[in-house]
Design an enzyme around this catalytic site. Sequence first.
Site, PDB file in Angstrom:
ATOM      1  N   ASP A  17     124.369 -66.041 -54.792  1.00  0.00           N
ATOM      2  CA  ASP A  17     123.342 -65.149 -55.325  1.00  0.00           C
ATOM      3  C   ASP A  17     123.692 -64.787 -56.768  1.00  0.00           C
ATOM      4  OD1 ASP A  17     121.530 -63.109 -55.872  1.00  0.00           O
ATOM      5  OD2 ASP A  17     121.799 -62.103 -53.945  1.00  0.00           O
TER       6      ASP A  17
ATOM      7  N   SER B 281     116.008 -58.398 -50.995  1.00  0.00           N
ATOM      8  CA  SER B 281     116.181 -57.930 -52.369  1.00  0.00           C
ATOM      9  C   SER B 281     116.067 -56.396 -52.437  1.00  0.00           C
ATOM     10  CB  SER B 281     115.171 -58.629 -53.292  1.00  0.00           C
ATOM     11  OG  SER B 281     115.537 -58.499 -54.641  1.00  0.00           O
TER      12      SER B 281
ATOM     13  N   HIS C 142     119.729 -66.290 -54.122  1.00  0.00           N
ATOM     14  CA  HIS C 142     119.128 -64.996 -53.786  1.00  0.00           C
ATOM     15  C   HIS C 142     117.804 -65.140 -53.045  1.00  0.00           C
ATOM     16  CE1 HIS C 142     118.275 -60.696 -54.450  1.00  0.00           C
ATOM     17  NE2 HIS C 142     117.039 -61.065 -54.753  1.00  0.00           N
TER      18      HIS C 142
END
Length: 415
Positions: free
Chosen positions: A320, A225, A354
């Site tokens: 994602d 991330s 994600h």
Amino acid sequence: MSSQVRLRLLPSDRCLYDEPIQVKVSHLRSRQVVTIKASSTDEKGVLFSSSATYRADGNGDIDLVRDASLSGSYVGVEPMGLLRTLKPNTLNTLFIKEKALEPHMVKFSVHDEEDQILAEVTNERLLMADGVSRVSVKEGSFHGVLFTPPGTGPFPAVLDLCTVMSERRAALLANKGFVVLTLSVFQEKLGNLKMLHLDPLEEAIIFLLQQPKVGSKRISIISNSKSADVALSLAAFVPGVEAVVWISGCSANTALPLFYKKRQILPALMFDTTKVIPTQSGAVIGKYAMHDPLKEENRASVVPIEQANAHFLFVAPEDDLCWDSYTYMMEMMERLQHLGKTNFESVCYPKAGHFLEPPYGPFCPSSLNMFLKKPVLWGGESRTHAAAEVDMWKKIQEFLKSHVSCDPVQTDAKL
């Protein structure tokens, strides 16, 4: 509780967090229908639970490796399905299991059709193997936690760069023979930050390389991330980085301007909150809110990874919903290929979201986003996402072992 029905976890009730178990029930009546339940309370006190209904075979046995769930939290043959489908009693809640000294405790139980408990057992899922040491570190401008494997080494060094501080991944990597320092990219409270500095992270790299059991001259970084773009920047601007694992990240510096040696090296790629998509669950889709890093006005925020003397493993989930990590990965690969570089490999996972983590934790479809300050959908189809985590975890270990070598002579000199 029945004195005859037996519930077993094989090979043992006690295992490492990233190891699968085999759930078996015996001494039921022939073809008896029962429900197997799992429950766990996280570090915030939130209860997570799951259940699946099974029919015993003619001998009164159930084996989750062999038998299909008929109904419940999942359907079909899935040996670790009860862990994957653990769900909170409140929406948009992430399972918090980040303290390495405390195992993940999961209670399994078998219930008859009147919901009477026939058997139960607790699975103790350890983050730290026997002999691994954990030390809190506060040195200079950084603070984190250092995990060291047992034995004399030498061991390769890994910097586990977190967006939100967690000890889980670092402890599990130390079990595999890495000296791992884990720390957050945010060394101050996020609300107080106007910019990010690479200097404290450079201090962390130097500290890690000076550890007595470390035998590598340079380190690997594992990141996901927001921390993934910081890892790219460390490889591009700071000496000492041999390899980078980039998971569900961006190709540009995001959210906060980035500084190194008292000067700004990258401006921030920002997001447009008007492009956030609300959903009925109360969580939003943020994927389309990020500005395009390839537009002329944003190109200065793109991390110049082409100047890095490091190997890259890019890991991108195709579903994602936080941001478009697959497109960012393709852009970086095309840029490196155009320059004739071969210092990278990649893996993409269809139907994965994600939030890719070490395997066998509860799937998290949505939770609070620290930048948007509201719940976001992370994406991914639960079962496929879980399979991606198992595969990714193996690939990460292989990549780290192949790209950071140890020098025994250097280690002897340190000792």
